[in-house]
Design a protein around this motif. Structure first.
Motif, PDB file in Angstrom:
ATOM      1  N   PRO A  90      62.473 -36.206 107.412  1.00 44.17           N
ATOM      2  CA  PRO A  90      62.684 -37.048 106.225  1.00 44.17           C
ATOM      3  C   PRO A  90      63.333 -36.326 105.046  1.00 44.17           C
ATOM      4  CG  PRO A  90      60.402 -36.385 106.317  1.00 44.17           C
ATOM      5  CD  PRO A  90      61.044 -35.860 107.580  1.00 44.17           C
ATOM      6  N   LEU A  91      64.412 -35.618 105.306  1.00 46.12           N
ATOM      7  CA  LEU A  91      65.171 -34.979 104.229  1.00 46.12           C
ATOM      8  C   LEU A  91      66.121 -36.007 103.628  1.00 46.12           C
ATOM      9  CD1 LEU A  91      65.851 -32.138 102.909  1.00 46.12           C
ATOM     10  CD2 LEU A  91      67.759 -32.050 104.528  1.00 46.12           C
ATOM     11  N   GLU A 139      59.795 -27.252  99.845  1.00 47.08           N
ATOM     12  CA  GLU A 139      59.767 -28.678 100.156  1.00 47.08           C
ATOM     13  C   GLU A 139      59.778 -28.946 101.661  1.00 47.08           C
ATOM     14  OE1 GLU A 139      62.538 -32.660  99.368  1.00 47.08           O
ATOM     15  OE2 GLU A 139      62.928 -30.795  98.284  1.00 47.08           O
ATOM     16  N   ARG A 142      56.495 -29.219 103.317  1.00 42.03           N
ATOM     17  CA  ARG A 142      55.792 -30.388 102.787  1.00 42.03           C
ATOM     18  C   ARG A 142      56.254 -31.646 103.522  1.00 42.03           C
ATOM     19  NH1 ARG A 142      56.561 -34.398  99.149  1.00 42.03           N
ATOM     20  NH2 ARG A 142      58.644 -33.652  98.603  1.00 42.03           N
ATOM     21  N   LEU A 143      57.524 -31.692 103.871  1.00 43.20           N
ATOM     22  CA  LEU A 143      58.050 -32.843 104.609  1.00 43.20           C
ATOM     23  C   LEU A 143      57.531 -32.884 106.035  1.00 43.20           C
ATOM     24  CD1 LEU A 143      61.757 -32.844 103.362  1.00 43.20           C
ATOM     25  CD2 LEU A 143      59.884 -34.311 102.602  1.00 43.20           C
ATOM     26  N   ASN A 144      57.202 -31.713 106.579  1.00 42.18           N
ATOM     27  CA  ASN A 144      56.540 -31.659 107.885  1.00 42.18           C
ATOM     28  C   ASN A 144      55.672 -30.408 107.931  1.00 42.18           C
ATOM     29  OD1 ASN A 144      55.708 -31.430 110.550  1.00 42.18           O
ATOM     30  ND2 ASN A 144      57.553 -32.404 111.336  1.00 42.18           N
ATOM     31  N   ARG A 216      54.344 -34.821 112.248  1.00 46.12           N
ATOM     32  CA  ARG A 216      54.494 -34.824 110.801  1.00 46.12           C
ATOM     33  C   ARG A 216      53.184 -35.100 110.081  1.00 46.12           C
ATOM     34  NH1 ARG A 216      58.853 -38.811 109.396  1.00 46.12           N
ATOM     35  NH2 ARG A 216      59.955 -37.516 110.887  1.00 46.12           N
ATOM     36  N   ALA A 219      52.556 -36.162 106.136  1.00 44.63           N
ATOM     37  CA  ALA A 219      53.561 -35.691 105.176  1.00 44.63           C
ATOM     38  C   ALA A 219      54.247 -36.875 104.518  1.00 44.63           C
ATOM     39  CB  ALA A 219      54.597 -34.822 105.887  1.00 44.63           C
ATOM     40  N   GLU A 221      57.023 -39.484 103.018  1.00 49.12           N
ATOM     41  CA  GLU A 221      58.376 -39.891 103.371  1.00 49.12           C
ATOM     42  C   GLU A 221      59.274 -39.733 102.163  1.00 49.12           C
ATOM     43  OE1 GLU A 221      59.353 -40.760 106.326  1.00 49.12           O
ATOM     44  OE2 GLU A 221      57.390 -40.668 107.263  1.00 49.12           O
ATOM     45  N   ASP A 222      60.576 -40.009 102.346  1.00 50.12           N
ATOM     46  CA  ASP A 222      61.533 -39.892 101.248  1.00 50.12           C
ATOM     47  C   ASP A 222      61.052 -40.707 100.046  1.00 50.12           C
ATOM     48  OD1 ASP A 222      63.077 -38.417 102.879  1.00 50.12           O
ATOM     49  OD2 ASP A 222      64.622 -39.932 103.224  1.00 50.12           O
TER      50      ASP A 222
END
Length: 225
Positions: A90-91, A139, A142-144, A216, A219, A221-222
């Motif tokens: 989710p970048l 970051e 944190r996203l995964n 994930r 974590a 999402e965008d």
């Protein structure tokens, strides 16, 4: 991939890091362990020499000697053999654009000597360094959270931009120099040519096949805070 932009780059990576990533391609079967001279097969592991920023071919016995923290005073470190994959990482597009790279792939690794995260993208000129946007290194895990325990020097995160999405791999650093060497040696002309892209597609297909799913968990999402 824009060959002229990739070849020029902003600047090549630090000399020691570039030597670590591009020291040599994996050796063919029949070679010997660089520690004890035992014959090696095609699937042999590797050891990182952090003093020289290079990668050494090793037998399983020598590899196991340097799996413990602080072995050999920390100079030699066995390169982990784990592969994790998040197929829809989710970048955000905005975060990716901050990297300002002319290609669809970049790997990030923590250099213990320099005490910083370095971003490098493969190009016909070799490994080229890109600036790491503020906060991006913190970051990504944190996203995964599965990527939070990335090992300094010997593991990397490979971000790959695909149509409408991103995928992220945690992989050994020797896999990074395989990708770098593949592009450096096979890229032809402005667009790389069919041979280069066939090899690149095969590289990523192999990564997906050998990787375990990177869960994930919870974590964000965008856009989540």
């Amino acid at each position: 991939m824009n060959a002229s932009g990739a070849a020029a780059g902003r600047h090549t990576g630090p000399a020691m890091l570039s030597r670590f990533l591009e020291r040599r391609a994996p050796r063919p079967p029949g070679e010997q362990c660089e520690m004890c001279a035992e014959p090696l097969d095609a699937g042999h592991p590797h050891i990182a020499d952090l003093g020289q920023r290079s990668v050494m071919c090793a037998c399983r016995g020598c590899y196991l000697l340097f799996t413990g923290e602080g072995a050999a005073g920390g100079r030699y470190v066995s390169i982990p053999e784990r592969y994790l994959h998040d197929p829809r990482f989710p970048l955000s597009e905005a975060r990716w654009d901050e990297l300002g790279i002319p290609v669809a792939m970049v790997f990030l690794l923590r250099n213990s000597e320099q005490q910083r995260t370095i971003a490098l993208y493969p190009s016909p000129a070799g490994a080229t360094e890109a600036a790491v946007p503020d906060g991006l290194a913190a970051e990504l895990p944190r996203l995964n959270p599965a990527f939070a325990d990335l090992a300094d020097d010997v593991e990397a995160l490979l971000l790959h931009r695909r149509a409408g999405s991103f995928e992220c791999f945690l992989l050994p650093v020797d896999a990074c120099y395989r990708l770098t060497g593949l592009i450096r040696t096979r890229w032809k002309g402005f667009d790389g040519g069919e041979e280069a892209w066939t090899a690149i597609d095969s590289f990523f297909a192999d990564l997906r096949e050998r990787s375990r799913p990177a869960s994930r968990g919870d974590a964000p999402e965008d856009g989540d805070e």
